[in-house]
Design a protein around this motif. Structure first.
Motif, PDB file in Angstrom:
ATOM      1  N   ALA A 221      25.643  57.970  32.608  1.00 25.28           N
ATOM      2  CA  ALA A 221      24.200  58.214  32.519  1.00 25.28           C
ATOM      3  C   ALA A 221      23.666  57.859  31.134  1.00 25.28           C
ATOM      4  O   ALA A 221      22.486  57.517  30.976  1.00 25.28           O
ATOM      5  N   ALA A 222      24.555  57.908  30.142  1.00 23.20           N
ATOM      6  CA  ALA A 222      24.159  57.577  28.769  1.00 23.20           C
ATOM      7  C   ALA A 222      24.260  56.077  28.478  1.00 23.20           C
ATOM      8  O   ALA A 222      24.038  55.648  27.345  1.00 23.20           O
ATOM      9  N   GLY A 223      24.624  55.289  29.503  1.00 22.14           N
ATOM     10  CA  GLY A 223      24.606  53.839  29.332  1.00 22.14           C
ATOM     11  C   GLY A 223      25.940  53.132  29.379  1.00 22.14           C
ATOM     12  O   GLY A 223      25.997  51.911  29.225  1.00 22.14           O
ATOM     13  N   LYS A 224      27.042  53.862  29.617  1.00 27.06           N
ATOM     14  CA  LYS A 224      28.351  53.225  29.687  1.00 27.06           C
ATOM     15  C   LYS A 224      29.065  53.634  30.976  1.00 27.06           C
ATOM     16  O   LYS A 224      30.079  54.349  30.957  1.00 27.06           O
ATOM     17  N   PRO A 225      28.555  53.170  32.132  1.00 29.65           N
ATOM     18  CA  PRO A 225      29.180  53.533  33.400  1.00 29.65           C
ATOM     19  C   PRO A 225      30.521  52.839  33.595  1.00 29.65           C
ATOM     20  O   PRO A 225      30.760  51.748  33.062  1.00 29.65           O
ATOM     21  N   THR A 226      31.393  53.479  34.338  1.00 29.74           N
ATOM     22  CA  THR A 226      32.652  52.861  34.753  1.00 29.74           C
ATOM     23  C   THR A 226      32.733  52.916  36.266  1.00 29.74           C
ATOM     24  O   THR A 226      32.171  53.813  36.905  1.00 29.74           O
ATOM     25  N   LEU A 227      33.433  51.967  36.834  1.00 28.20           N
ATOM     26  CA  LEU A 227      33.526  51.859  38.284  1.00 28.20           C
ATOM     27  C   LEU A 227      34.951  51.519  38.694  1.00 28.20           C
ATOM     28  O   LEU A 227      35.709  50.943  37.905  1.00 28.20           O
ATOM     29  N   ASP A 228      35.275  51.862  39.926  1.00 23.16           N
ATOM     30  CA  ASP A 228      36.509  51.371  40.533  1.00 23.16           C
ATOM     31  C   ASP A 228      36.122  50.170  41.372  1.00 23.16           C
ATOM     32  O   ASP A 228      35.391  50.295  42.372  1.00 23.16           O
ATOM     33  N   LEU A 229      36.571  49.018  40.943  1.00 16.49           N
ATOM     34  CA  LEU A 229      36.276  47.767  41.617  1.00 16.49           C
ATOM     35  C   LEU A 229      37.431  47.386  42.532  1.00 16.49           C
ATOM     36  O   LEU A 229      38.466  48.044  42.552  1.00 16.49           O
ATOM     37  N   ALA A 230      37.238  46.320  43.287  1.00 21.50           N
ATOM     38  CA  ALA A 230      38.335  45.727  44.041  1.00 21.50           C
ATOM     39  C   ALA A 230      38.328  44.242  43.729  1.00 21.50           C
ATOM     40  O   ALA A 230      37.275  43.600  43.769  1.00 21.50           O
ATOM     41  N   VAL A 231      39.495  43.728  43.378  1.00 24.04           N
ATOM     42  CA  VAL A 231      39.599  42.321  42.987  1.00 24.04           C
ATOM     43  C   VAL A 231      40.515  41.577  43.948  1.00 24.04           C
ATOM     44  O   VAL A 231      41.406  42.162  44.574  1.00 24.04           O
ATOM     45  N   VAL A 232      40.286  40.283  44.052  1.00 26.86           N
ATOM     46  CA  VAL A 232      41.102  39.418  44.907  1.00 26.86           C
ATOM     47  C   VAL A 232      41.643  38.270  44.057  1.00 26.86           C
ATOM     48  O   VAL A 232      40.984  37.805  43.132  1.00 26.86           O
ATOM     49  N   SER A 233      42.830  37.828  44.378  1.00 24.53           N
ATOM     50  CA  SER A 233      43.445  36.757  43.591  1.00 24.53           C
ATOM     51  C   SER A 233      42.755  35.425  43.868  1.00 24.53           C
ATOM     52  O   SER A 233      42.239  35.186  44.965  1.00 24.53           O
ATOM     53  N   ASP A 234      42.756  34.569  42.872  1.00 29.92           N
ATOM     54  CA  ASP A 234      42.199  33.228  43.051  1.00 29.92           C
ATOM     55  C   ASP A 234      42.935  32.482  44.157  1.00 29.92           C
ATOM     56  O   ASP A 234      42.344  31.696  44.906  1.00 29.92           O
ATOM     57  N   ASP A 235      44.238  32.749  44.264  1.00 30.58           N
ATOM     58  CA  ASP A 235      45.037  32.086  45.298  1.00 30.58           C
ATOM     59  C   ASP A 235      44.550  32.481  46.691  1.00 30.58           C
ATOM     60  O   ASP A 235      44.410  31.635  47.573  1.00 30.58           O
ATOM     61  N   LEU A 236      44.262  33.764  46.901  1.00 25.30           N
ATOM     62  CA  LEU A 236      43.790  34.208  48.210  1.00 25.30           C
ATOM     63  C   LEU A 236      42.421  33.616  48.518  1.00 25.30           C
ATOM     64  O   LEU A 236      42.142  33.238  49.663  1.00 25.30           O
ATOM     65  N   ILE A 237      41.559  33.539  47.507  1.00 22.01           N
ATOM     66  CA  ILE A 237      40.236  32.938  47.705  1.00 22.01           C
ATOM     67  C   ILE A 237      40.378  31.494  48.184  1.00 22.01           C
ATOM     68  O   ILE A 237      39.665  31.040  49.082  1.00 22.01           O
ATOM     69  N   ALA A 238      41.333  30.789  47.594  1.00 23.18           N
ATOM     70  CA  ALA A 238      41.518  29.382  47.929  1.00 23.18           C
ATOM     71  C   ALA A 238      42.122  29.184  49.316  1.00 23.18           C
ATOM     72  O   ALA A 238      41.729  28.263  50.043  1.00 23.18           O
ATOM     73  N   ARG A 239      43.060  30.050  49.702  1.00 24.49           N
ATOM     74  CA  ARG A 239      43.795  29.807  50.941  1.00 24.49           C
ATOM     75  C   ARG A 239      43.321  30.602  52.145  1.00 24.49           C
ATOM     76  O   ARG A 239      43.570  30.208  53.290  1.00 24.49           O
ATOM     77  N   ASP A 240      42.622  31.738  51.935  1.00 24.36           N
ATOM     78  CA  ASP A 240      42.294  32.561  53.094  1.00 24.36           C
ATOM     79  C   ASP A 240      41.019  33.388  52.875  1.00 24.36           C
ATOM     80  O   ASP A 240      41.059  34.622  52.905  1.00 24.36           O
ATOM     81  N   PRO A 241      39.885  32.739  52.677  1.00 23.73           N
ATOM     82  CA  PRO A 241      38.653  33.499  52.460  1.00 23.73           C
ATOM     83  C   PRO A 241      38.261  34.360  53.660  1.00 23.73           C
ATOM     84  O   PRO A 241      37.590  35.383  53.494  1.00 23.73           O
TER      85      PRO A 241
END
Length: 350
Positions: A221-241
């Motif tokens: 709330a004071a300007g520095k939020p943190t989040l739990d994201l989800a990331v995907v590998s570049d390899d997966l993006i390339a081979r199986d979007p």
């Protein structure tokens, strides 16, 4: 330690990847060549034992139902630092990852080959700074000269540094100790540390004999939020979007279930964490879970043609980490933007 050392170099991270990933990941990465060849339909998913939509997707087998022909492995991690190492070792396709370790991962001359593709939750009261009652400390300023434990390179570490700065303290004014959640609890019980910044469920154990000084909700709330994201590998993006699309839809369904079927969500989380329904309900109540529509809105992740405010949040996180000497240099907003995978994101909520 009176000073927080700079984050480990990419070379050291790479050297430590095999050890950090350990048995579970090694077991599922032995045929990673087949996985990356495009012939095998395999997904290796890293998750945290932490209340989120991820646990509903896992417990209800939403992804397995959507992708019945895939071999899906769920691999538990304790921190974002070990997730980063696993991606460097090419042992993961998809994983949960805090916004701070993600900012670290995309910094430097050799960014980790992954992209953020979803938001799991926004940190709230489920990540907090707690001092042992026996110390008599009642505010963050009172931590000067004290021993504080936190998992380095995590969202808790980032939030701790932000809390210290807001209280007029530098990292060198305290003794920061790098510990994972379970070792933090053991050190706390021995009286080896005065305070700790960590997440659930360890956090709840500390609260029994501690006093909460601040939380990630307040720091956000004071300007520095943190989040739990989800990331995907570049390899997966390339081979199986298409697999990524199916996974996103499963995560979106889980977020909807958190709102529409809270009792079912509690049961799923309780089963996955092996805790009581009452504890699961309490832990879920401390998180901030967006709707799928909010995830793809301009306020958060955004869409392919218009990235949302998360781009600014991650860029600001990188800048702060550089100022705190946690990374060598902050990634530019353009570099961060290139580490966003937003293609097809708007289709998830149709």
């Amino acid at each position: 330690m009176s000073r927080v050392p700079q984050g480990p170099s990419r070379r050291l991270l790479l050297a430590g990847a095999l050890a950090a990933v350990s048995a579970a990941v090694t077991g599922c990465s032995s045929d990673s060549a087949a996985s990356s060849s495009g012939g095998a339909k395999r997904l290796r998913i890293g998750y945290f034992a932490f209340p989120s939509g991820d646990l509903l997707v896992k417990n209800r087998k939403l992804l397995e139902k959507a992708l019945p022909d895939y071999d899906i492995s769920w691999i538990k991690f304790d921190s974002g630092a070990s997730v980063n190492q696993a991606f460097i070792g090419k042992s993961l396709d998809i994983a949960a990852l805090g916004s701070s370790p993600f900012a670290r991962g995309v910094s430097g001359s050799s960014p980790i080959p992954y992209k953020v593709a979803w938001i799991l939750d926004v940190a709230g009261e489920n990540e907090s700074l707690v001092a042992r009652k026996a110390t008599g400390i009642t505010d963050v300023a009172g931590l000067k000269g004290k021993k504080i434990a936190t998992p380095f390179a995590s969202t808790s570490h980032y939030s701790l540094l932000a809390a210290l700065e807001a209280a007029g303290l530098a990292a060198s004014d305290v003794q920061l100790i790098d510990l994972q959640p379970q070792p933090i609890l053991a050190a706390w019980q021995r009286g080896d540390v005065d305070a700790a910044y960590v997440w659930l469920p360890t956090l709840d154990e500390l609260r029994k004999t501690g006093i909460q000084l601040t939380s990630s909700k307040e720091i956000g709330a004071a300007g520095k939020p943190t989040l739990d994201l989800a990331v995907v590998s570049d390899d997966l993006i390339a081979r199986d979007p298409k697999a990524i699309d199916a996974w996103r839809k499963a995560e979106a369904e889980a977020l909807r279930l958190l709102k529409s079927d809270p009792e079912g969500a509690v049961k799923a989380v309780a089963a996955e964490l092996n805790i009581s329904a009452a504890d699961a309900e309490a832990q879920l109540s401390q998180g901030v879970f967006l709707t799928p529509e909010q995830v793809v809105s301009a306020d958060w992740l955004g869409t392919d043609d218009k990235p949302g405010k998360l781009l600014t949040y991650v860029t600001d996180t990188g800048r702060f980490l550089a100022e705190q000497k946690q990374i060598d240099a902050a990634p530019s907003q353009d570099v961060v933007r290139k580490a966003f995978y937003l293609e097809g994101l708007a289709d998830v909520v149709k």
